[in-house]
Design a protein around this motif. Structure first.
Motif, PDB file in Angstrom:
ATOM      1  N   PRO A 188      76.823  46.808  97.692  1.00 26.27           N
ATOM      2  CA  PRO A 188      75.974  47.936  97.262  1.00 26.27           C
ATOM      3  C   PRO A 188      75.658  49.227  96.907  1.00 26.27           C
ATOM      4  O   PRO A 188      74.667  49.621  96.664  1.00 26.27           O
ATOM      5  CB  PRO A 188      75.770  47.539  99.485  1.00 26.27           C
ATOM      6  CG  PRO A 188      77.579  47.795 100.177  1.00 26.27           C
ATOM      7  CD  PRO A 188      78.241  47.359  98.419  1.00 26.27           C
ATOM      8  N   LEU A 189      76.622  50.062  97.193  1.00 30.10           N
ATOM      9  CA  LEU A 189      76.169  51.786  96.836  1.00 30.10           C
ATOM     10  C   LEU A 189      76.113  51.405  95.204  1.00 30.10           C
ATOM     11  O   LEU A 189      75.110  52.470  94.662  1.00 30.10           O
ATOM     12  CB  LEU A 189      77.382  52.147  96.824  1.00 30.10           C
ATOM     13  CG  LEU A 189      78.246  53.353  98.456  1.00 30.10           C
ATOM     14  CD1 LEU A 189      79.415  53.009  97.813  1.00 30.10           C
ATOM     15  CD2 LEU A 189      76.844  52.828  98.890  1.00 30.10           C
ATOM     16  N   LEU A 190      76.663  50.698  93.728  1.00 29.23           N
ATOM     17  CA  LEU A 190      76.735  50.793  92.986  1.00 29.23           C
ATOM     18  C   LEU A 190      74.667  49.931  92.162  1.00 29.23           C
ATOM     19  O   LEU A 190      74.371  50.382  90.937  1.00 29.23           O
ATOM     20  CB  LEU A 190      77.229  49.319  92.558  1.00 29.23           C
ATOM     21  CG  LEU A 190      77.973  49.327  90.304  1.00 29.23           C
ATOM     22  CD1 LEU A 190      78.974  50.655  90.061  1.00 29.23           C
ATOM     23  CD2 LEU A 190      78.460  48.327  90.346  1.00 29.23           C
ATOM     24  N   SER A 191      74.584  49.069  93.309  1.00 24.95           N
ATOM     25  CA  SER A 191      73.494  48.134  93.083  1.00 24.95           C
ATOM     26  C   SER A 191      72.267  49.117  93.506  1.00 24.95           C
ATOM     27  O   SER A 191      71.191  49.169  92.897  1.00 24.95           O
ATOM     28  CB  SER A 191      73.298  47.226  94.306  1.00 24.95           C
ATOM     29  OG  SER A 191      71.573  47.008  93.666  1.00 24.95           O
ATOM     30  N   ASP A 218      85.750  33.852  82.108  1.00 19.59           N
ATOM     31  CA  ASP A 218      86.783  35.501  82.365  1.00 19.59           C
ATOM     32  C   ASP A 218      86.147  36.757  82.559  1.00 19.59           C
ATOM     33  O   ASP A 218      86.706  37.633  83.419  1.00 19.59           O
ATOM     34  CB  ASP A 218      88.005  35.406  81.435  1.00 19.59           C
ATOM     35  CG  ASP A 218      89.221  33.776  81.683  1.00 19.59           C
ATOM     36  OD1 ASP A 218      88.336  33.154  82.573  1.00 19.59           O
ATOM     37  OD2 ASP A 218      89.528  33.808  80.694  1.00 19.59           O
ATOM     38  N   TYR A 219      85.408  37.221  81.675  1.00 18.39           N
ATOM     39  CA  TYR A 219      84.759  38.960  81.555  1.00 18.39           C
ATOM     40  C   TYR A 219      83.754  38.659  83.177  1.00 18.39           C
ATOM     41  O   TYR A 219      84.777  39.892  83.790  1.00 18.39           O
ATOM     42  CB  TYR A 219      83.289  38.421  80.316  1.00 18.39           C
ATOM     43  CG  TYR A 219      83.996  40.335  80.577  1.00 18.39           C
ATOM     44  CD1 TYR A 219      84.473  41.648  79.649  1.00 18.39           C
ATOM     45  CD2 TYR A 219      82.031  40.774  81.055  1.00 18.39           C
ATOM     46  CE1 TYR A 219      83.838  42.630  79.629  1.00 18.39           C
ATOM     47  CE2 TYR A 219      81.628  41.849  81.332  1.00 18.39           C
ATOM     48  CZ  TYR A 219      82.609  42.892  79.993  1.00 18.39           C
ATOM     49  OH  TYR A 219      81.996  44.418  80.130  1.00 18.39           O
ATOM     50  N   ILE A 220      83.061  37.733  83.027  1.00 23.30           N
ATOM     51  CA  ILE A 220      82.368  37.583  84.591  1.00 23.30           C
ATOM     52  C   ILE A 220      82.947  37.724  85.588  1.00 23.30           C
ATOM     53  O   ILE A 220      82.810  39.240  86.556  1.00 23.30           O
ATOM     54  CB  ILE A 220      81.299  36.734  84.445  1.00 23.30           C
ATOM     55  CG1 ILE A 220      80.386  36.813  83.446  1.00 23.30           C
ATOM     56  CG2 ILE A 220      80.706  36.571  85.742  1.00 23.30           C
ATOM     57  CD1 ILE A 220      79.049  35.604  83.233  1.00 23.30           C
ATOM     58  N   CYS A 230      75.595  40.076  89.620  1.00 21.45           N
ATOM     59  CA  CYS A 230      77.135  40.393  89.861  1.00 21.45           C
ATOM     60  C   CYS A 230      76.971  41.899  90.722  1.00 21.45           C
ATOM     61  O   CYS A 230      78.040  42.317  90.650  1.00 21.45           O
ATOM     62  CB  CYS A 230      76.828  41.402  87.770  1.00 21.45           C
ATOM     63  SG  CYS A 230      76.832  42.264  87.357  1.00 21.45           S
ATOM     64  N   PHE A 231      76.075  42.520  90.822  1.00 19.83           N
ATOM     65  CA  PHE A 231      76.432  43.632  91.766  1.00 19.83           C
ATOM     66  C   PHE A 231      76.567  42.896  93.325  1.00 19.83           C
ATOM     67  O   PHE A 231      76.615  43.871  94.111  1.00 19.83           O
ATOM     68  CB  PHE A 231      75.455  44.620  91.948  1.00 19.83           C
ATOM     69  CG  PHE A 231      74.821  45.200  90.436  1.00 19.83           C
ATOM     70  CD1 PHE A 231      76.454  45.718  90.034  1.00 19.83           C
ATOM     71  CD2 PHE A 231      74.225  45.699  90.196  1.00 19.83           C
ATOM     72  CE1 PHE A 231      76.424  46.075  88.907  1.00 19.83           C
ATOM     73  CE2 PHE A 231      73.714  46.217  89.156  1.00 19.83           C
ATOM     74  CZ  PHE A 231      74.692  46.499  87.754  1.00 19.83           C
ATOM     75  N   SER A 232      76.993  42.401  93.935  1.00 21.31           N
ATOM     76  CA  SER A 232      77.062  41.375  94.789  1.00 21.31           C
ATOM     77  C   SER A 232      78.444  41.782  95.969  1.00 21.31           C
ATOM     78  O   SER A 232      79.428  41.874  95.437  1.00 21.31           O
ATOM     79  CB  SER A 232      76.927  39.898  95.077  1.00 21.31           C
ATOM     80  OG  SER A 232      76.986  39.557  96.351  1.00 21.31           O
ATOM     81  N   ASN A 292      73.019  45.972  81.027  1.00 23.82           N
ATOM     82  CA  ASN A 292      73.639  44.333  80.603  1.00 23.82           C
ATOM     83  C   ASN A 292      74.598  44.140  81.574  1.00 23.82           C
ATOM     84  O   ASN A 292      74.558  42.709  81.306  1.00 23.82           O
ATOM     85  CB  ASN A 292      74.805  45.205  79.189  1.00 23.82           C
ATOM     86  CG  ASN A 292      73.775  46.440  77.948  1.00 23.82           C
ATOM     87  OD1 ASN A 292      72.656  46.156  78.437  1.00 23.82           O
ATOM     88  ND2 ASN A 292      75.076  46.890  77.470  1.00 23.82           N
ATOM     89  N   HIS A 293      74.883  43.861  82.179  1.00 20.37           N
ATOM     90  CA  HIS A 293      76.192  43.303  83.078  1.00 20.37           C
ATOM     91  C   HIS A 293      74.796  42.474  84.045  1.00 20.37           C
ATOM     92  O   HIS A 293      75.311  40.811  84.321  1.00 20.37           O
ATOM     93  CB  HIS A 293      76.935  44.188  84.117  1.00 20.37           C
ATOM     94  CG  HIS A 293      78.016  45.029  83.467  1.00 20.37           C
ATOM     95  ND1 HIS A 293      78.866  45.519  83.957  1.00 20.37           N
ATOM     96  CD2 HIS A 293      78.760  44.770  81.804  1.00 20.37           C
ATOM     97  CE1 HIS A 293      79.945  45.448  82.548  1.00 20.37           C
ATOM     98  NE2 HIS A 293      79.719  44.601  82.199  1.00 20.37           N
ATOM     99  N   GLN A 294      73.465  43.177  83.726  1.00 18.22           N
ATOM    100  CA  GLN A 294      72.783  42.427  85.410  1.00 18.22           C
ATOM    101  C   GLN A 294      72.181  40.942  84.603  1.00 18.22           C
ATOM    102  O   GLN A 294      71.769  39.860  84.463  1.00 18.22           O
ATOM    103  CB  GLN A 294      71.545  43.511  85.777  1.00 18.22           C
ATOM    104  CG  GLN A 294      72.329  44.151  87.243  1.00 18.22           C
ATOM    105  CD  GLN A 294      70.750  45.287  87.257  1.00 18.22           C
ATOM    106  OE1 GLN A 294      70.638  46.120  86.555  1.00 18.22           O
ATOM    107  NE2 GLN A 294      70.942  44.980  88.025  1.00 18.22           N
ATOM    108  N   VAL A 295      71.965  41.520  82.849  1.00 18.52           N
ATOM    109  CA  VAL A 295      71.855  40.517  82.167  1.00 18.52           C
ATOM    110  C   VAL A 295      72.585  39.328  81.526  1.00 18.52           C
ATOM    111  O   VAL A 295      72.033  37.978  82.465  1.00 18.52           O
ATOM    112  CB  VAL A 295      71.092  41.185  79.994  1.00 18.52           C
ATOM    113  CG1 VAL A 295      70.974  39.769  79.588  1.00 18.52           C
ATOM    114  CG2 VAL A 295      70.009  42.004  81.182  1.00 18.52           C
TER     115      VAL A 295
END
Length: 194
Positions: free
Chosen positions: A159-162, A102-104, A154-156, A146-149
């Motif tokens: 594009p700006l955040l990535s 759910d978090y993801i 998760c940035f799909s 941390n989210h990337q791990v």
């Protein structure tokens, strides 16, 4: 805090507190203001609370915006980062097995907030607020790493955040710190869940 200090060229010495030894059996916990870490010493001045430490460092290193309005915006965004961090901490330490999925799923909404904030500031080509890095930028990038791990990819759709994470982590001093053993050998969370 470490990323901010590295990027700003601040030398620091870190004292790692071992939970069972230094913390439970020692007097350190009694010395802290709220019975928790981290603590930060700057000369004779000692303080506690992560965000208070971040704001202290920000004021001392010109990382709090150029105007009172920018400072307020930085505080607002950082409070949003901290709201997300509380959800993350709850997941990691209280509900990992039952809450991870759910978090993801919720990351799409959470990341969307920050994507929009970036877009509103020069189309997302710079920082969260204004034209210089702030303490909130370091705090958000730490959370997003941390989210990337936790959820690779998760940035799909963001594009700006990535690009933002890449831009901040590519700053020479930040990149050197993130490549150092001081960073790489540190667990992300105290319970080894990621």
């Amino acid at each position: 805090m470490r990323m901010l200090m590295a990027d700003q060229g601040v030398d620091w010495t870190e004292e790692v507190v071992i939970y069972d030894d230094n913390w439970l059996k020692g007097d350190l916990k009694k010395e802290t203001v709220f019975g928790q870490l981290p603590g930060f010493k700057d000369g004779d001045f000692t303080m506690y609370q992560s965000n208070a430490i971040l704001r202290h460092l920000a004021r001392n290193h010109g990382l709090y915006g150029k105007t009172p309005v920018e400072a307020a915006q930085i505080d607002m965004v950082n409070d949003g980062v901290e709201d997300l961090r509380l959800k993350y901490v709850n997941l990691i330490y209280e509900n990992y097995e039952n809450g991870k999925e759910d978090y993801i799923k919720a990351l799409h909404t959470e990341h969307g907030h920050f994507e929009r904030i970036l877009f509103k500031n020069k189309g997302g080509k710079g920082f969260l607020v204004g034209d210089q890095i702030s303490y909130a930028d370091y705090n958000l990038v730490d959370m997003l790493m941390n989210h990337q791990v936790l959820a690779p990819g998760c940035f799909s759709g963001f594009p700006l955040l990535s690009a933002y994470v890449t831009r901040i982590t590519s700053r020479p001093k930040v990149k050197a710190f993130l490549s150092s053993d001081a960073h790489k050998n540190r667990p992300i969370n105290g319970n080894d869940k990621q």
